[in-house]
Design an enzyme around this catalytic site. Structure first.
Site, PDB file in Angstrom:
ATOM      1  N   LYS A 121       3.741   2.120   5.128  1.00 20.60           N
ATOM      2  CA  LYS A 121       2.276   2.221   5.291  1.00 20.60           C
ATOM      3  C   LYS A 121       1.771   3.651   5.233  1.00 20.60           C
ATOM      4  O   LYS A 121       0.832   3.962   4.493  1.00 20.60           O
ATOM      5  CB  LYS A 121       1.838   1.642   6.650  1.00 20.60           C
ATOM      6  CG  LYS A 121       1.919   0.156   6.773  1.00 20.60           C
ATOM      7  CD  LYS A 121       1.328  -0.307   8.102  1.00 20.60           C
ATOM      8  CE  LYS A 121       2.139   0.066   9.320  1.00 20.60           C
ATOM      9  NZ  LYS A 121       3.418  -0.645   9.419  1.00 20.60           N
ATOM     10  N   THR A 122       2.388   4.534   6.028  1.00 21.86           N
ATOM     11  CA  THR A 122       1.901   5.915   6.103  1.00 21.86           C
ATOM     12  C   THR A 122       2.056   6.607   4.749  1.00 21.86           C
ATOM     13  O   THR A 122       1.130   7.273   4.271  1.00 21.86           O
ATOM     14  CB  THR A 122       2.657   6.704   7.193  1.00 21.86           C
ATOM     15  OG1 THR A 122       2.432   6.059   8.451  1.00 21.86           O
ATOM     16  CG2 THR A 122       2.173   8.143   7.283  1.00 21.86           C
ATOM     17  N   GLU A 165      -4.743   3.178   7.114  1.00 28.83           N
ATOM     18  CA  GLU A 165      -3.455   2.565   7.421  1.00 28.83           C
ATOM     19  C   GLU A 165      -3.709   1.399   8.366  1.00 28.83           C
ATOM     20  O   GLU A 165      -4.354   1.560   9.399  1.00 28.83           O
ATOM     21  CB  GLU A 165      -2.536   3.608   8.066  1.00 28.83           C
ATOM     22  CG  GLU A 165      -1.173   3.069   8.379  1.00 28.83           C
ATOM     23  CD  GLU A 165      -0.184   4.135   8.799  1.00 28.83           C
ATOM     24  OE1 GLU A 165       0.738   3.798   9.552  1.00 28.83           O
ATOM     25  OE2 GLU A 165      -0.332   5.303   8.397  1.00 28.83           O
TER      26      GLU A 165
END
Length: 387
Positions: A121-122, A165
């Site tokens: 995600k990041t 995010e």
């Protein structure tokens, strides 16, 4: 949840304003003209950045800090016995948890790109942000790690595009208002909350259904495809490892150390070459997803390639800290066996004589539930050290 709760509010107080998830929200709200105050217990670089914006900050948390606020926001990490939170709840003033405020903020943008998935995600949110930023888009961003080009974990822009995010932990992402959802993968994690992988898949299905315009999802991941079953009323775009996906990489070449080249394909047509300066085949897939998202909001392939070529990773995502006495030191946040496997395989594929993994287990429940998988992942490097 009432998305109009901020209407007519002038003074918002943040309990724990120095938190990585609070700072980007403070940036956006400050830019939108709200008067903010905040408090925190520890002096940090982020806290100084908040002060530099002209936001008054109290060090230490006391009941009187909330005076004058007509809305109070706190992080999930604030304990129930915190004097400031107790005062906030007794004040009669509306109190929001950070994730609720983030949800409201995403509703302000016509193109909120929300990136979800158990892993990546990041990095992927950072890649999309880097592409848009490099292309000159004045976007807003909310990232779970630091991205050098925006000097932190967030920014406030004037366009209708926001990157965010979207974390599945305790179903936080179901509070968001995504216009474009990116689903990277679904794996067994946070089982102390979800109980089973089936429940995680159900949550991702709900998240996809919340999306107003398009879902860009991993067509090579069985669990993600399962989560997408029955999703209607939005554009569904796939990315993945093979040619049956809308976007996919071809001719992947590991050129040196951290550099990887590949051709980005779209429905059988070659768009051009992508050069990545982050390691591992998992990042080729993250970059493919990021490219699909950026192109959906109108960025050209040339700008996608330029942004990805400039991307050097997010903080703590295979981040090279330096070299000492012939030893290369890399910091990585991998805390799940799947992430460890991807990271350690990438390290082993590089031209190092020996790879030492120094691993700090993160949460007792995850370690207990996935113990065998952790043991398997930690057998990949030449040596493993457990804290």
């Amino acid at each position: 949840m009432n998305i109009d709760i901020l209407n007519g509010k002038k003074h918002i107080h943040f309990i724990g304003i120095g938190g990585s998830g609070m700072y980007p929200l403070a940036q956006i709200l400050h830019t939108k003209g709200f008067y903010l105050t905040g408090s925190d217990n520890n002096e940090t670089e982020t806290l100084q950045a908040v002060r530099d914006m002209g936001i008054p900050v109290y060090l230490g948390q006391r009941a009187e800090n909330i005076e004058g606020a007509d809305l109070i926001v706190h992080t999930a990490a604030i304990m129930a016995d915190n004097p400031e939170l107790i005062a906030a709840k007794a004040s009669g003033v509306p109190v929001l948890e950070r994730s609720e405020l983030l949800g409201i903020v995403t509703s302000w943008y016509d193109n909120a790109i929300c990136v979800a998935g158990t892993h990546g995600k990041t990095t992927t949110t950072s890649m999309v942000t880097q592409i848009l930023f490099t292309a000159g888009v004045d976007l807003s961003a909310f990232i779970g790690g630091k991205l050098p080009c925006i000097h932190g974990s967030g920014r406030s822009g004037s366009s209708d595009i926001m990157t965010c995010e979207a974390c599945e932990f305790v179903d936080t992402f179901l509070k968001l208002y995504p216009d474009i959802a990116v689903l990277l993968n679904i794996d067994a994690d946070h089982l102390d909350y979800f109980g089973t992988v089936e429940n995680i898949i159900k949550s991702f299905h709900k998240f996809a259904q919340l999306t107003s315009k398009a879902v860009i999802y991993n067509g090579s991941d069985a669990n993600t495809c399962k989560a997408m079953e029955g999703i209607t009323g939005k554009e569904c775009i796939t990315f993945g490892k093979t040619a049956d996906c809308d976007y996919y990489p071809a001719n992947i070449r590991h050129v040196s150390g951290l550099e990887t080249h590949f051709q980005l394909m779209h429905r059988g047509e070659e768009l051009g070459e992508i050069v990545l300066h982050v390691a591992g085949e998992h990042n080729v897939l993250n970059a493919t997803a990021a490219a699909a998202a950026a192109m959906y909001v109108g960025v050209s392939f040339a700008d996608v390639a330029k942004g990805l070529a400039e991307f050097r990773g997010a903080g703590r995502r295979f981040e090279k800290k330096g070299e000492v006495g012939g030893i290369t030191l890399v910091d990585d946040y991998a805390h799940h066996p799947t992430e460890l496997t991807a990271t350690l395989k990438a390290a082993m594929a590089m031209p190092f004589r020996k790879v030492w993994a120094v691993f700090q287990p993160f949460t007792f429940s995850r370690t207990a539930m996935l113990l065998d998988e952790f043991a398997e992942a930690l057998s990949i490097p030449d040596h493993a050290v457990l804290t």
